[in-house]
Write an enzyme that holds these catalytic residues in place. Sequence first.
Site, PDB file in Angstrom:
ATOM      1  N   HIS A 158      -6.752 -10.267 -22.441  1.00 18.95           N
ATOM      2  CA  HIS A 158      -7.783 -11.289 -22.619  1.00 18.95           C
ATOM      3  C   HIS A 158      -8.090 -11.924 -21.269  1.00 18.95           C
ATOM      4  O   HIS A 158      -7.371 -11.718 -20.289  1.00 18.95           O
ATOM      5  CB  HIS A 158      -7.306 -12.378 -23.589  1.00 18.95           C
ATOM      6  N   ASP A 164      -9.040 -15.961 -19.696  1.00 20.90           N
ATOM      7  CA  ASP A 164      -8.967 -17.371 -20.081  1.00 20.90           C
ATOM      8  C   ASP A 164     -10.362 -17.972 -20.002  1.00 20.90           C
ATOM      9  O   ASP A 164     -11.056 -17.802 -18.999  1.00 20.90           O
ATOM     10  CB  ASP A 164      -8.022 -18.135 -19.157  1.00 20.90           C
ATOM     11  N   HIS A 220      -5.772 -10.194 -18.418  1.00 20.47           N
ATOM     12  CA  HIS A 220      -4.319 -10.120 -18.311  1.00 20.47           C
ATOM     13  C   HIS A 220      -3.685 -10.013 -19.687  1.00 20.47           C
ATOM     14  O   HIS A 220      -4.341 -10.224 -20.707  1.00 20.47           O
ATOM     15  CB  HIS A 220      -3.763 -11.331 -17.547  1.00 20.47           C
ATOM     16  N   ARG A 260      11.387 -14.505 -22.511  1.00 19.51           N
ATOM     17  CA  ARG A 260      10.521 -15.033 -21.455  1.00 19.51           C
ATOM     18  C   ARG A 260       9.954 -16.372 -21.898  1.00 19.51           C
ATOM     19  O   ARG A 260       9.448 -16.500 -23.026  1.00 19.51           O
ATOM     20  CB  ARG A 260       9.377 -14.057 -21.162  1.00 19.51           C
TER      21      ARG A 260
END
Length: 341
Positions: free
Chosen positions: A207, A209, A264, A274
Amino acid sequence: MVVLPQPVTLDNHISLIPTYKPVPVLTSHSIPVVNLADPEAKTRIVKACEEFGFFKVVNHGVRPELMTRLEQEAIGFFGLPQSLKNRAGPPEPYGYGNKRIGPNGDVGWIEYLLLNANPQLSSPKTSAVFRQTPQIFRESVEEYMKEIKEVSYKVLEMVAEELGIEPRDTLSKMLRDEKSDSCLRLNHYPAAEEEAEKMVKVGFGEHTDPQIISVLRSNNTAGLQICVKDGSWVAVPPDHSSFFINVGDALQVMTNGRFKSVKHRVLADTRRSRISMIYFGGPPLSQKIAPLPCLVPEQDDWLYKEFTWSQYKSSAYKSKLGDYRLGLFEKQPLLNHKTLV
């Protein structure tokens, strides 16, 4: 390394998580690194925004203890029993989410907490989160937000200086505005077992941002990947002491496509969890978004129609995660955008 105090079980009602083959770290595509104390920083930032839409910043001025403390508080929240975390959800869009990303069917190997970054526009779900967590959680969020916002302002003002945008705060004032529509997202990607044929689970699908700028920090677990100009995916080496800056869709429009909003994604690590924290710097809902006249004086040269942030946000909310959202706002929509990314 800080680890979660207990294993986390994500929502078992969703089992179909997308998978990808792992990609190597491509050393030919070195991630740009900008030292914010360097006299040449503004030139390096603009070059990185043009070539990658993404870069790492060091000497950023955010106190390491704030970064560590917020990470520890996030770990504490995500380590709570599922029933307690669910009290902060479902996200609307603020609050706690688990596997479901948005309202249109996207899923990932992730749980997250989305908080309103503007105290003037507090949401019921953000308030509910703060009621259910220790006071130090709220204090950690607020102190971290103060310093990370300063990083975003500094970067945008350096961009304005290098591009000759006047006044210097043209971009940063949209984030400084008391009605700025900005948010903070805390993500937890639990360690995931490797799938058949060495496939790995998608934590957060590809996607861009939608906002002006995103400022990301994570622990030292890998997983973040960006798409470069030739269409290949590059694994970003983690660095818990630095921040990574993403160009957002709104900044791509305001520079008339000179800067590219970077595509990304995050793949789940098979060994370690993570934790990431991202500040999304958005303008007020009423802010008009269009190519800046000082950069593109003639409207005939604009690649995008003018729209408000509210219009774009509404459109993005109705789309799938990986959709090319800017296509609806191009003056001459691309027939096949996939051939150009």
